[in-house]
Design an enzyme around this catalytic site. Sequence first.
Site, PDB file in Angstrom:
ATOM      1  N   CYS A  26     -31.993  21.494 -44.549  1.00 38.49           N
ATOM      2  CA  CYS A  26     -31.551  22.570 -45.453  1.00 38.49           C
ATOM      3  C   CYS A  26     -32.306  22.385 -46.767  1.00 38.49           C
ATOM      4  O   CYS A  26     -31.740  21.937 -47.765  1.00 38.49           O
ATOM      5  CB  CYS A  26     -30.043  22.518 -45.667  1.00 38.49           C
ATOM      6  SG  CYS A  26     -29.061  22.461 -44.135  1.00 38.49           S
ATOM      7  N   ALA A  27     -33.595  22.721 -46.768  1.00 36.20           N
ATOM      8  CA  ALA A  27     -34.512  22.208 -47.782  1.00 36.20           C
ATOM      9  C   ALA A  27     -34.545  22.988 -49.100  1.00 36.20           C
ATOM     10  O   ALA A  27     -35.013  22.468 -50.105  1.00 36.20           O
ATOM     11  CB  ALA A  27     -35.928  22.145 -47.207  1.00 36.20           C
ATOM     12  N   GLY A  28     -34.105  24.241 -49.104  1.00 36.02           N
ATOM     13  CA  GLY A  28     -34.212  25.039 -50.326  1.00 36.02           C
ATOM     14  C   GLY A  28     -33.317  24.528 -51.443  1.00 36.02           C
ATOM     15  O   GLY A  28     -32.238  23.991 -51.171  1.00 36.02           O
ATOM     16  N   PRO A  29     -33.758  24.642 -52.705  1.00 39.48           N
ATOM     17  CA  PRO A  29     -35.015  25.256 -53.165  1.00 39.48           C
ATOM     18  C   PRO A  29     -36.213  24.308 -53.181  1.00 39.48           C
ATOM     19  O   PRO A  29     -37.288  24.686 -53.619  1.00 39.48           O
ATOM     20  CB  PRO A  29     -34.669  25.690 -54.594  1.00 39.48           C
ATOM     21  CG  PRO A  29     -33.666  24.697 -55.052  1.00 39.48           C
ATOM     22  CD  PRO A  29     -32.856  24.341 -53.831  1.00 39.48           C
ATOM     23  N   GLY A  78     -36.279  20.581 -54.091  1.00 37.19           N
ATOM     24  CA  GLY A  78     -36.328  19.349 -54.878  1.00 37.19           C
ATOM     25  C   GLY A  78     -36.460  18.097 -54.027  1.00 37.19           C
ATOM     26  O   GLY A  78     -37.386  17.294 -54.210  1.00 37.19           O
ATOM     27  N   GLU A  87     -35.617  25.949 -44.010  1.00 35.90           N
ATOM     28  CA  GLU A  87     -34.761  26.650 -44.962  1.00 35.90           C
ATOM     29  C   GLU A  87     -34.568  28.084 -44.473  1.00 35.90           C
ATOM     30  O   GLU A  87     -35.533  28.827 -44.318  1.00 35.90           O
ATOM     31  CB  GLU A  87     -35.385  26.640 -46.367  1.00 35.90           C
ATOM     32  CG  GLU A  87     -34.745  27.559 -47.372  1.00 35.90           C
ATOM     33  CD  GLU A  87     -33.247  27.337 -47.516  1.00 35.90           C
ATOM     34  OE1 GLU A  87     -32.498  28.332 -47.508  1.00 35.90           O
ATOM     35  OE2 GLU A  87     -32.817  26.169 -47.629  1.00 35.90           O
ATOM     36  N   ASP A 145     -28.782  18.230 -46.375  1.00 35.20           N
ATOM     37  CA  ASP A 145     -28.098  18.439 -47.661  1.00 35.20           C
ATOM     38  C   ASP A 145     -27.433  19.806 -47.538  1.00 35.20           C
ATOM     39  O   ASP A 145     -28.013  20.825 -47.902  1.00 35.20           O
ATOM     40  CB  ASP A 145     -29.116  18.402 -48.805  1.00 35.20           C
ATOM     41  CG  ASP A 145     -28.460  18.554 -50.172  1.00 35.20           C
ATOM     42  OD1 ASP A 145     -27.215  18.561 -50.238  1.00 35.20           O
ATOM     43  OD2 ASP A 145     -29.185  18.687 -51.173  1.00 35.20           O
ATOM     44  N   CYS A 159     -23.525  17.988 -52.805  1.00 35.58           N
ATOM     45  CA  CYS A 159     -23.356  17.845 -54.247  1.00 35.58           C
ATOM     46  C   CYS A 159     -21.910  18.186 -54.584  1.00 35.58           C
ATOM     47  O   CYS A 159     -21.621  18.946 -55.503  1.00 35.58           O
ATOM     48  CB  CYS A 159     -24.340  18.721 -55.031  1.00 35.58           C
ATOM     49  SG  CYS A 159     -24.248  20.474 -54.666  1.00 35.58           S
TER      50      CYS A 159
END
Length: 452
Positions: free
Chosen positions: A270-273, A275, A295, A334, A387
Amino acid sequence: MSNPPGKKFSAPRPDAPRLLAYDVLHEVNRNGGYSNLLLPKALAQSSLEDRDKGFATELVYGTLRMQGRHDWILSQASDRPWNEVDPALVDVARLGAHQLFEMRVPTHAAVSATVELGRKVLGESKASFLNAILRKISQKSLDDYVSQISSIKDGFERLEILHSHPQWIITAYMDQLGNLEEVEQLLIANNIAPRPTLVSWPGLSSQQDLLDIGATATHFSPYGAVFDGSPASLDLIISRKAGVQDEGSQLVADVFSKISQDQQSWLDLCAGPGGKAALLSALAKRDSIDFAANEISEVRAKLVSQVVQGGAVTTVDAREIDSLGKTFGAILADVPCTGLGALRRRPEVRWRRTVADLKALVILQSEIIDAAVKVLAPGGIFGYATCSPHLSETRIAVSETLRRHPDLEVVDVSPYLHQDLRSTGVDRGSMTLWTHRHGTDAMFLSVMRKKK
């Protein structure tokens, strides 16, 4: 006999910084906009001086953080229920309250300039009501209101108003931290604007490069540095040799990469955006490891493509990652979450998320986990990150994952962390960061290995 002429009003002339702040605040509060996207764009398109840009920035982000307390104060002075007042008037009044109680704006200037803004965006009649209510609340100091709030006996209600957080979020923090005193420390930390944190990308830049431009090294991450200024003006950022990334987020990538060093292929699911993907891809390239990113959002996938060093960027639904027909030695997920660990950075999230959102997200998270495990090679590493410190998105999610997948076992992250994090930043083998303890976003990372 003719009627006397009505009162004539001069044309309203609000100042540009407050008008810009109102436009952004109203778009965020009423139309679902995101302050971290809207404000930089509005500032870039404006002709404001740097000082006025700083004023508008504090006014927007600060008002969003503290508007819960501002609403309570304003409701004390309103002769009608505050939740029945016109939303546009509420937003202007919040801006006025923030200047009165949280910024070094003289009382007269705060009231008169906000009323002038009100005349422009609300009309004369509503601006008159705004004027009356701002003058009324300005008759007391913030200390007077804080004293009044502090007399509320219910601890959760008191903290809700005093530190401007919905009660369900306070309860979620309480479930993890266990006492209201430490919860209050976290609420206070959430209301302090974070300084920009830079990240170096190995092969393109180093932490020393960041120090050479005046930044201060991060305490826990070997790649980061805190910078007092605008990162967008830095050559390293412009040339995409370094990025902007919270230290907690850097540590997710750092720990995951250390544990996954013996794997030949990595996937950021789940790579976006982008970082974590940027840092992970740099580390993978350095160590000759195959890297891929996924993504689902085309827009965010483009952002990922701009910062990763090699490797494919796909756009499939993470729950259908097996459609690629590949397996991976290490997968980081993530996952989409409530974002309760990054409220200082994304202040509107506290007002936008609900318990109902949590229920839907927990289902989505479990589906993404199951999909990841399905394409994880035997002996492979799975990193689950959020997060958010909410129990349902952290400890319970891990327990449920282990129950559904008995072929997974937890890898204790402690040996891979900075020694100063091993006592306060680890819970049951998982990295559990806290804003008030560590000065980072409240990131969570659990690492699991698939048995051979």
